[in-house]
Design a protein around this motif. Structure first.
Motif, PDB file in Angstrom:
ATOM      1  N   ASN A  77       0.802  -1.216   0.000  1.00 41.14           N
ATOM      2  CA  ASN A  77       0.000   0.000   0.000  1.00 41.14           C
ATOM      3  C   ASN A  77       0.841   1.275   0.000  1.00 41.14           C
ATOM      4  OD1 ASN A  77      -2.784   1.101   0.173  1.00 41.14           O
ATOM      5  ND2 ASN A  77      -1.971   1.994   2.069  1.00 41.14           N
ATOM      6  N   GLY A  78       1.996   1.217   0.650  1.00 38.97           N
ATOM      7  CA  GLY A  78       2.850   2.395   0.705  1.00 38.97           C
ATOM      8  C   GLY A  78       3.214   2.927  -0.662  1.00 38.97           C
ATOM      9  N   ALA A  79       3.469   2.033  -1.601  1.00 40.07           N
ATOM     10  CA  ALA A  79       3.870   2.452  -2.944  1.00 40.07           C
ATOM     11  C   ALA A  79       2.785   3.307  -3.604  1.00 40.07           C
ATOM     12  CB  ALA A  79       4.164   1.231  -3.806  1.00 40.07           C
ATOM     13  N   VAL A  80       1.522   2.954  -3.371  1.00 40.36           N
ATOM     14  CA  VAL A  80       0.404   3.681  -3.982  1.00 40.36           C
ATOM     15  C   VAL A  80       0.388   5.140  -3.531  1.00 40.36           C
ATOM     16  CG1 VAL A  80      -2.126   3.785  -4.126  1.00 40.36           C
ATOM     17  CG2 VAL A  80      -0.955   1.576  -4.215  1.00 40.36           C
ATOM     18  N   HIS A  81       0.839   5.388  -2.312  1.00 39.09           N
ATOM     19  CA  HIS A  81       0.798   6.735  -1.739  1.00 39.09           C
ATOM     20  C   HIS A  81       2.152   7.448  -1.773  1.00 39.09           C
ATOM     21  CE1 HIS A  81      -3.293   5.993  -0.383  1.00 39.09           C
ATOM     22  NE2 HIS A  81      -2.886   4.795  -0.001  1.00 39.09           N
ATOM     23  N   GLY A  82       3.138   6.837  -2.437  1.00 40.61           N
ATOM     24  CA  GLY A  82       4.400   7.530  -2.654  1.00 40.61           C
ATOM     25  C   GLY A  82       5.462   7.277  -1.618  1.00 40.61           C
ATOM     26  N   TYR A  83       5.263   6.307  -0.721  1.00 40.76           N
ATOM     27  CA  TYR A  83       6.337   5.962   0.216  1.00 40.76           C
ATOM     28  C   TYR A  83       6.645   4.470   0.107  1.00 40.76           C
ATOM     29  CZ  TYR A  83       2.279   5.042   3.292  1.00 40.76           C
ATOM     30  OH  TYR A  83       1.092   4.605   3.822  1.00 40.76           O
ATOM     31  N   SER A  84       7.548   3.995   0.924  1.00 42.61           N
ATOM     32  CA  SER A  84       8.130   2.669   0.697  1.00 42.61           C
ATOM     33  C   SER A  84       7.144   1.534   0.951  1.00 42.61           C
ATOM     34  CB  SER A  84       9.349   2.462   1.604  1.00 42.61           C
ATOM     35  OG  SER A  84      10.360   3.399   1.295  1.00 42.61           O
ATOM     36  N   PRO A  85       7.016   0.611   0.002  1.00 42.05           N
ATOM     37  CA  PRO A  85       6.267  -0.623   0.254  1.00 42.05           C
ATOM     38  C   PRO A  85       7.102  -1.543   1.130  1.00 42.05           C
ATOM     39  CG  PRO A  85       7.249  -0.699  -1.924  1.00 42.05           C
ATOM     40  CD  PRO A  85       7.564   0.660  -1.365  1.00 42.05           C
ATOM     41  N   GLU A  86       6.445  -2.516   1.751  1.00 48.10           N
ATOM     42  CA  GLU A  86       7.155  -3.493   2.577  1.00 48.10           C
ATOM     43  C   GLU A  86       7.662  -4.643   1.713  1.00 48.10           C
ATOM     44  OE1 GLU A  86       5.382  -4.305   6.615  1.00 48.10           O
ATOM     45  OE2 GLU A  86       3.649  -3.360   5.664  1.00 48.10           O
ATOM     46  N   ASN A  87       8.692  -5.310   2.207  1.00 51.68           N
ATOM     47  CA  ASN A  87       9.165  -6.532   1.563  1.00 51.68           C
ATOM     48  C   ASN A  87       8.339  -7.718   2.059  1.00 51.68           C
ATOM     49  OD1 ASN A  87      11.274  -5.166   0.240  1.00 51.68           O
ATOM     50  ND2 ASN A  87      12.596  -5.368   2.032  1.00 51.68           N
ATOM     51  N   VAL A  88       8.048  -8.646   1.143  1.00 48.47           N
ATOM     52  CA  VAL A  88       7.207  -9.786   1.480  1.00 48.47           C
ATOM     53  C   VAL A  88       7.873 -11.077   1.014  1.00 48.47           C
ATOM     54  CG1 VAL A  88       4.915 -10.830   1.254  1.00 48.47           C
ATOM     55  CG2 VAL A  88       5.158  -8.335   1.173  1.00 48.47           C
ATOM     56  N   VAL A  94       2.312   9.997  -8.472  1.00 47.73           N
ATOM     57  CA  VAL A  94       3.116   8.874  -7.981  1.00 47.73           C
ATOM     58  C   VAL A  94       3.314   7.876  -9.119  1.00 47.73           C
ATOM     59  CG1 VAL A  94       3.237   6.936  -6.372  1.00 47.73           C
ATOM     60  CG2 VAL A  94       2.294   9.130  -5.619  1.00 47.73           C
ATOM     61  N   ALA A  95       4.557   7.568  -9.420  1.00 50.91           N
ATOM     62  CA  ALA A  95       4.872   6.615 -10.494  1.00 50.91           C
ATOM     63  C   ALA A  95       5.423   5.332  -9.891  1.00 50.91           C
ATOM     64  CB  ALA A  95       5.892   7.221 -11.456  1.00 50.91           C
ATOM     65  N   ILE A  96       4.767   4.216 -10.223  1.00 54.06           N
ATOM     66  CA  ILE A  96       5.182   2.911  -9.707  1.00 54.06           C
ATOM     67  C   ILE A  96       5.637   2.036 -10.867  1.00 54.06           C
ATOM     68  CG2 ILE A  96       4.448   0.801  -8.517  1.00 54.06           C
ATOM     69  CD1 ILE A  96       2.365   2.438  -7.056  1.00 54.06           C
ATOM     70  N   PHE A 127      10.659   6.491 -11.536  1.00 49.25           N
ATOM     71  CA  PHE A 127       9.699   6.009 -10.542  1.00 49.25           C
ATOM     72  C   PHE A 127       9.916   6.609  -9.155  1.00 49.25           C
ATOM     73  CE2 PHE A 127      10.605   2.338 -13.435  1.00 49.25           C
ATOM     74  CZ  PHE A 127       9.419   2.408 -14.153  1.00 49.25           C
ATOM     75  N   ASP A 128       8.806   6.621  -8.395  1.00 46.25           N
ATOM     76  CA  ASP A 128       8.876   6.911  -6.970  1.00 46.25           C
ATOM     77  C   ASP A 128       9.072   5.619  -6.184  1.00 46.25           C
ATOM     78  OD1 ASP A 128       8.170   9.841  -6.991  1.00 46.25           O
ATOM     79  OD2 ASP A 128       6.424   9.019  -8.015  1.00 46.25           O
ATOM     80  N   SER A 129       8.420   4.557  -6.659  1.00 47.70           N
ATOM     81  CA  SER A 129       8.555   3.237  -6.045  1.00 47.70           C
ATOM     82  C   SER A 129       8.564   2.182  -7.137  1.00 47.70           C
ATOM     83  CB  SER A 129       7.390   2.939  -5.095  1.00 47.70           C
ATOM     84  OG  SER A 129       7.408   3.778  -3.970  1.00 47.70           O
ATOM     85  N   VAL A 130       9.195   1.070  -6.833  1.00 51.78           N
ATOM     86  CA  VAL A 130       9.173  -0.048  -7.761  1.00 51.78           C
ATOM     87  C   VAL A 130       8.933  -1.336  -6.972  1.00 51.78           C
ATOM     88  CG1 VAL A 130      11.674  -0.394  -7.685  1.00 51.78           C
ATOM     89  CG2 VAL A 130      10.388  -1.220  -9.654  1.00 51.78           C
ATOM     90  N   ILE A 131       8.084  -2.203  -7.528  1.00 53.96           N
ATOM     91  CA  ILE A 131       7.785  -3.492  -6.907  1.00 53.96           C
ATOM     92  C   ILE A 131       8.426  -4.577  -7.756  1.00 53.96           C
ATOM     93  CG2 ILE A 131       5.972  -5.104  -6.224  1.00 53.96           C
ATOM     94  CD1 ILE A 131       4.099  -2.601  -6.083  1.00 53.96           C
ATOM     95  N   ILE A 132       9.337  -5.338  -7.164  1.00 50.99           N
ATOM     96  CA  ILE A 132      10.090  -6.362  -7.886  1.00 50.99           C
ATOM     97  C   ILE A 132       9.704  -7.740  -7.367  1.00 50.99           C
ATOM     98  CG2 ILE A 132      12.393  -7.296  -8.354  1.00 50.99           C
ATOM     99  CD1 ILE A 132      13.459  -4.416  -8.097  1.00 50.99           C
ATOM    100  N   ILE A 133       9.252  -8.602  -8.261  1.00 55.89           N
ATOM    101  CA  ILE A 133       8.900  -9.979  -7.909  1.00 55.89           C
ATOM    102  C   ILE A 133      10.064 -10.886  -8.285  1.00 55.89           C
ATOM    103  CG2 ILE A 133       7.278 -11.873  -8.298  1.00 55.89           C
ATOM    104  CD1 ILE A 133       5.242  -9.722  -9.215  1.00 55.89           C
ATOM    105  N   LEU A 134      10.587 -11.592  -7.307  1.00 49.51           N
ATOM    106  CA  LEU A 134      11.670 -12.553  -7.522  1.00 49.51           C
ATOM    107  C   LEU A 134      11.096 -13.953  -7.300  1.00 49.51           C
ATOM    108  CD1 LEU A 134      14.577 -10.725  -5.630  1.00 49.51           C
ATOM    109  CD2 LEU A 134      14.078 -10.675  -8.085  1.00 49.51           C
ATOM    110  N   ASP A 135      10.661 -14.577  -8.382  1.00 55.97           N
ATOM    111  CA  ASP A 135       9.998 -15.883  -8.295  1.00 55.97           C
ATOM    112  C   ASP A 135      11.035 -16.998  -8.227  1.00 55.97           C
ATOM    113  OD1 ASP A 135       8.004 -17.730  -8.208  1.00 55.97           O
ATOM    114  OD2 ASP A 135       7.148 -17.268 -10.170  1.00 55.97           O
TER     115      ASP A 135
END
Length: 410
Positions: free
Chosen positions: A54-65, A94-96, A152-160
């Motif tokens: 959710n953080g990424a949507v609002h321009g701050y850091s998302p959590e690692n999962v 906000v750019a993701i 980008f402001d945030s990037v979400i990276i999936i490492l499968d």
């Protein structure tokens, strides 16, 4: 010169004008990401993952999962789905960015980081060219940091299948990038593994920098599998599927740990079998043939993707199974056989504790079955290990690995 096919097409009896079984076979591809209303039984997991990002949507850091679960439980599907929705839901200004890396293919740090840089780079925006090969690992990291900050402001990276990476360097550097001042853009990592002890086996620096939340995906039940396949039934022509095809496919997959990939693969292959036979409908006998085919494919995929040490452990259990009237063996006996194999193949010998962990991982994947036996107050509790698959098939599959082939000389 290419002619206009719509006006100059020629009927040729060699080719069918339309497929009599499938109408949209792409819906049965393993990597297909369906619309939200086609995703079954994962509302809770979607909601939990969304909260972490959710953080990424609002321009701050998302959590690692860190996501755990057996093969075919929707881990990759949900990760890609939620990441796409986060990108689309980003607030104004906000750019993701989102990127998916299959660590089974890009299993070295250089391969993975070059793929990330190339996937996330829009050359028309950054003015940066990212060559697929030819640069050092450090240069690819610099290009990645530049492309991220430029876009980008945030990037979400999936490492499968992150457990198939050669080492932990990628995870550590990505999770430390912002803190280390490499970038202003924040990075959220979704790491996916079917090995429940993956993080426990990483070094302390990785654990410290990753600071993850865990999410576990349970296997699908038969009803959920049936609904998943019904949601993809429009991959077939109308009226092609007999009434018992979807329930039987779901039942087979439910028996094998609720694997949705297997369910879809059975359904797809049943259609292919029917087509090859010239049948007008997909029937129960086609599903049964497809199930046998899918089981072999699933096992080969699991074993071929296993680390060398895991293959050596499986080979030890296999040799005992092939050369004995018994089908279950104490861990100590399997370990003795494993030591012989490692010495013969000039491999490092793991500790008994790590060896037990490997057998547990293979049990989690459904390759090995482990049973506790009580030998009384004097003997204590011991573990017995049994191959779920035919030992001869297991042996043939393991010996396809060039590192293992020399064991044939034994």
């Amino acid at each position: 010169m290419t002619s206009d096919s719509s006006s100059n097409s020629v009927d040729d009896p060699l080719f069918e004008s339309g497929h009599r079984i499938f109408s949209n076979k792409d819906l049965l591809k393993i990597g297909h990401v369906p619309e939200a209303d086609r995703i079954v039984g994962r509302d809770e997991e979607i909601s939990k993952l969304a909260k972490r990002l959710n953080g990424a949507v609002h321009g701050y850091s998302p959590e690692n999962v860190m996501i755990y679960g057996k093969t075919g439980t929707g881990k990759s599907l949900v990760s890609m789905h939620v990441s796409q929705r986060a990108r689309n839901a980003a607030q104004d200004g906000v750019a993701i960015g989102t990127a998916y890396i299959d660590c089974a293919e890009d299993n070295t740090e250089t391969q993975a980081i070059s793929s990330l840089a190339a996937k996330l780079n829009d050359e028309s925006v950054t003015g940066i060219t990212v060559p697929h090969t030819g640069l050092s690992t450090s240069k690819y990291y610099k290009l990645l940091w530049q492309t991220l900050d430029a876009q980008f402001d945030s990037v979400i990276i999936i490492l499968d299948e992150i457990d198939l990476m050669n080492d932990d360097s990628l995870l550590m550097k990505l999770s430390r990038a912002e803190e280390a001042g490499k970038i202003d853009c924040s990075i959220g990592i979704i790491a996916i593994s079917n090995k429940i002890q993956y993080v426990d086996n990483t070094n302390e620096r990785v654990k410290s920098s990753f600071q993850h939340k865990e999410l576990f995906f349970k296997p699908y039940d038969a009803n959920q599998l049936r609904e998943i396949m019904l949601n993809r039934a429009d991959a077939f022509q109308d009226g092609v599927l007999s009434d018992d095809v979807v329930p039987l496919s779901a039942a087979f997959a439910a028996q094998e740990h609720g694997d949705a990939r297997k369910a879809i693969d059975i359904l797809r292959h049943a259609g292919e079998v029917a087509y090859e036979e010239g049948a007008e409908k997909v029937r129960e006998e086609h599903v049964r043939q497809a199930q046998q085919h899918a089981e072999k494919d699933r096992f080969r995929e699991l074993v071929n993707g296993a680390p060398t040490q895991a293959k050596a452990a499986l080979l030890a259990l296999t040799e005992l199974s092939v050369n004995s009237d018994d089908d279950a063996f104490l861990t100590s006996r399997v370990y003795d056989q494993y030591e012989q194999i490692c010495e013969y193949l000039d491999m490092d010998i793991l500790s008994v504790r790590r060896f037990r962990d490997i057998l547990k991982e293979q049990a989690f994947l459904g390759v090995v079955e482990i049973e506790k036996i009580n030998k009384g107050s004097a003997g204590g509790i011991h573990l017995q290990n049994r191959l779920i698959e035919d030992p001869q098939v297991v042996r043939e599959t393991i010996l396809e690995d060039s590192r293992m082939q020399n064991w044939n000389a034994e």
